[in-house]
Design an enzyme around this catalytic site. Structure first.
Site, PDB file in Angstrom:
ATOM      1  N   CYS A 107      -5.500  -3.722   2.354  1.00 37.01           N
ATOM      2  CA  CYS A 107      -4.914  -2.403   2.141  1.00 37.01           C
ATOM      3  C   CYS A 107      -3.423  -2.571   2.410  1.00 37.01           C
ATOM      4  O   CYS A 107      -3.009  -2.632   3.569  1.00 37.01           O
ATOM      5  CB  CYS A 107      -5.517  -1.355   3.079  1.00 37.01           C
ATOM      6  SG  CYS A 107      -4.717   0.267   2.915  1.00 37.01           S
ATOM      7  N   CYS A 110      -1.628   0.655   4.252  1.00 34.60           N
ATOM      8  CA  CYS A 110      -1.920   1.003   5.651  1.00 34.60           C
ATOM      9  C   CYS A 110      -2.964   0.043   6.225  1.00 34.60           C
ATOM     10  O   CYS A 110      -2.605  -1.066   6.614  1.00 34.60           O
ATOM     11  CB  CYS A 110      -2.328   2.473   5.797  1.00 34.60           C
ATOM     12  SG  CYS A 110      -3.554   3.080   4.641  1.00 34.60           S
ATOM     13  N   SER A 111      -4.220   0.430   6.293  1.00 32.39           N
ATOM     14  CA  SER A 111      -5.219  -0.476   6.895  1.00 32.39           C
ATOM     15  C   SER A 111      -6.634  -0.064   6.537  1.00 32.39           C
ATOM     16  O   SER A 111      -7.552  -0.277   7.305  1.00 32.39           O
ATOM     17  CB  SER A 111      -5.073  -0.451   8.407  1.00 32.39           C
ATOM     18  OG  SER A 111      -5.310   0.871   8.874  1.00 32.39           O
ATOM     19  N   CYS A 112      -6.813   0.572   5.368  1.00 28.41           N
ATOM     20  CA  CYS A 112      -8.133   1.045   4.964  1.00 28.41           C
ATOM     21  C   CYS A 112      -9.145  -0.094   4.994  1.00 28.41           C
ATOM     22  O   CYS A 112      -8.858  -1.194   4.520  1.00 28.41           O
ATOM     23  CB  CYS A 112      -8.081   1.642   3.560  1.00 28.41           C
ATOM     24  SG  CYS A 112      -6.873   2.965   3.435  1.00 28.41           S
TER      25      CYS A 112
END
Lengths: 207, 111, 189
Positions: A107, A110-112
């Site tokens: 991702c 962000c950090s999905c």
């Protein structure tokens, strides 16, 4: 109520450490300070309920049951619901590694991450090096994880920029034919389900 | 995050519980039992987690700089035994005698 | 917004470092921040797009220096300051998803817009003005560009579009590789 304690050797003599652990547990149980069930509960929770084990179970089922695998690839959310796993508001897309195709999930924005299958993401997944490089030089990143992808293999990177979450279905390792699901699940690592690893049978276990 | 999770998280640096790919690793079943017992005792007999942690760190430090972490649960077991004795829950004699019985195979492992 | 969070394709960040025996949280406060952010969101103080937008609004140099949970803590503080005085909209209000009305189909060649809005968007810079093929169709889902500002939901199909690595990176891209990105319909033309 008697409680059978698992240990490696059947009726072979206990190691010093096994003996000490049993000594402590039996004494504490006798003194009414703990129950063996409570000990089981804590061990079980960490071994079965938390983290990547949930995703590993999905992978093991897909390897063992071709019809389930087809359903998983067609509609990941519905398929994992069969195993009692909920994907809160986030559709699951399962992408399959095959000879000639290696998948990698990131991702960049962000950090999905499919936390309901893999637990919380590791720091490296959320870091600037991974987020920046996975899309532009995936092979170099995989090399850092110890994976060298053949030139002719297609590396497919999936940038989770929306409400979908991705899970890599790793290739089943050779030599695991006929293994029960629980044994298969124990082989599957979190990294293999992100794409920064593959699944292999450890040396010590090979016949 | 449960109390146990917080306490697990409290073990840092060399005292951090071994993990592989985000999961706790118990190489032998007794290692899992050692972990499970410590947290089970916390529930019924709230000893200060700090006091366990300090003992664990001391055991690890005593093992020296060459210690590669593969004997982590040995250190855990030693720290837990010390804690039990210091808290007056078990005597060192009881531990030694019971351990001998298991080593010699005279006691049933099913209890 | 063209800020520091949009990291895809950037150079100079170095090796991917995987910590040995990495704990779930490095400090207890991280666990609490994680819980607080999720609870506040579920209680309806803000939605996920507002949360992301707020994280992204951190000044770029600070964003890159901060740890992941430091960014969360900073964003949580700013969200509370921004939203604290408003009545909380219950997040349990059912949102019926409208029917999917997709203009593109699987296999279509599409091009992403060269849009550089100052507002929150999920079209990464590295993927703007590029040609790709529709692989999958999903949704519809609410457009983050709008939802990040608490406005009424705009539902659009989301397409997984596959781009050849060389389309994205020129000669630097491997001829065998691709990057698939999930894009709302208005990001495409």
């Amino acid at each position: 109520m008697s409680h059978e304690h698992p240990h490696e050797h059947g009726h072979a003599p206990l190691s010093d450490l096994e003996a000490r652990a049993l000594a402590i547990e039996s004494l504490l149980v006798e003194k009414g300070l703990i129950t063996s069930d409570a000990v089981d509960r804590h061990v079980y929770r960490y071994e079965h309920d938390i983290g990547p084990v949930i995703g590993a179970r999905v992978v093991a089922r897909a390897w063992s049951d071709p019809a389930f695998k087809d359903r998983l690839l067609a509609d990941g959310t519905a398929a994992i619901a069969e195993l009692g796993i909920e994907s809160p508001d986030l559709h699951l897309e399962v992408v399959e590694n095959q000879p000639g195709v290696h998948n990698l999930v990131v991702c960049t924005l962000c950090s999905c991450y499919p936390w309901y299958l893999l637990g919380l993401p590791p720091v490296w997944y959320k870091s600037a090096p991974y987020r920046s490089r996975a899309v532009i030089e995936p092979r170099a990143v995989l090399h850092e994880f110890g994976l060298d992808i053949p030139d002719e293999t297609q590396v497919k990177v999936w940038d989770s920029s929306a409400d979908l979450r991705y899970l890599v279905l790793p290739e089943r390792p050779e030599g695991s034919e006929g293994w029960p699901e629980e044994r298969l699940a124990a082989l599957v690592s979190r990294d293999a389900m992100i794409g920064t690893g593959i699944v292999a049978i450890p040396e010590a276990v090979r016949p | 995050m449960s109390e146990v999770d917080r306490e697990v998280a409290d073990l840092k640096g060399p005292a951090a519980m071994p993990r592989r790919n985000g999961e706790l690793v118990f190489n032998q079943p007794w290692e899992g039992r050692a972990f499970g017992m410590t947290v089970a005792l916390r529930e019924s007999h709230p000893f200060g987690w700090e006091s366990f942690r300090v003992r664990l760190e001391r055991e690890i430090a005593a093992a020296g700089p060459a210690d590669d972490g593969t004997r982590y649960y040995e250190r855990w077991l030693a720290a837990f035994e010390q804690l039990l004795v210091d808290e007056g829950l078990v005597s060192s004699e009881e531990l030694a005698n019971r351990g001998d019985e298991y080593r010699e195979g005279v006691r049933d492992e099913v209890f | 917004m063209n800020e520091a969070h949009d990291l895809g394709g950037q150079h100079g960040h170095g090796r991917v470092v995987a910590e040995k025996n990495e704990p779930v949280f490095h400090e207890p406060w991280e666990g609490r921040v994680h819980a607080l952010m999720n609870l506040a969101r579920r209680a309806g103080l803000f939605n996920l797009d507002e949360m992301r937008r707020t994280i992204e609004q951190m000044p770029p140099a600070e964003y890159l220096r901060a740890s992941y949970f430091e960014r969360w803590l900073d964003a949580l503080e700013r969200l509370i300051a921004e939203k604290g005085g408003e009545p909380i909209k219950p997040s349990s209000s059912p949102t019926t998803r409208p029917p999917l009305d997709a203009h593109f189909k699987v296999g279509d060649q599409v091009r992403t817009r060269n849009a550089n809005p100052r507002h929150h968007t999920r079209l990464a810079r590295y993927a703007r003005g590029k040609s790709g093929v529709v692989e999958l169709i999903h949704g519809p889902y609410p457009l983050p560009d709008v939802r990040a500002y608490g406005k009424a939901l705009t539902w659009q199909p989301v397409y997984t579009v596959r781009f050849r690595a060389q389309e994205l990176w020129g000669g630097e891209g491997d001829p065998h590789d691709s990057v698939s990105i999930d894009l709302w319909e208005e990001y495409l033309e």
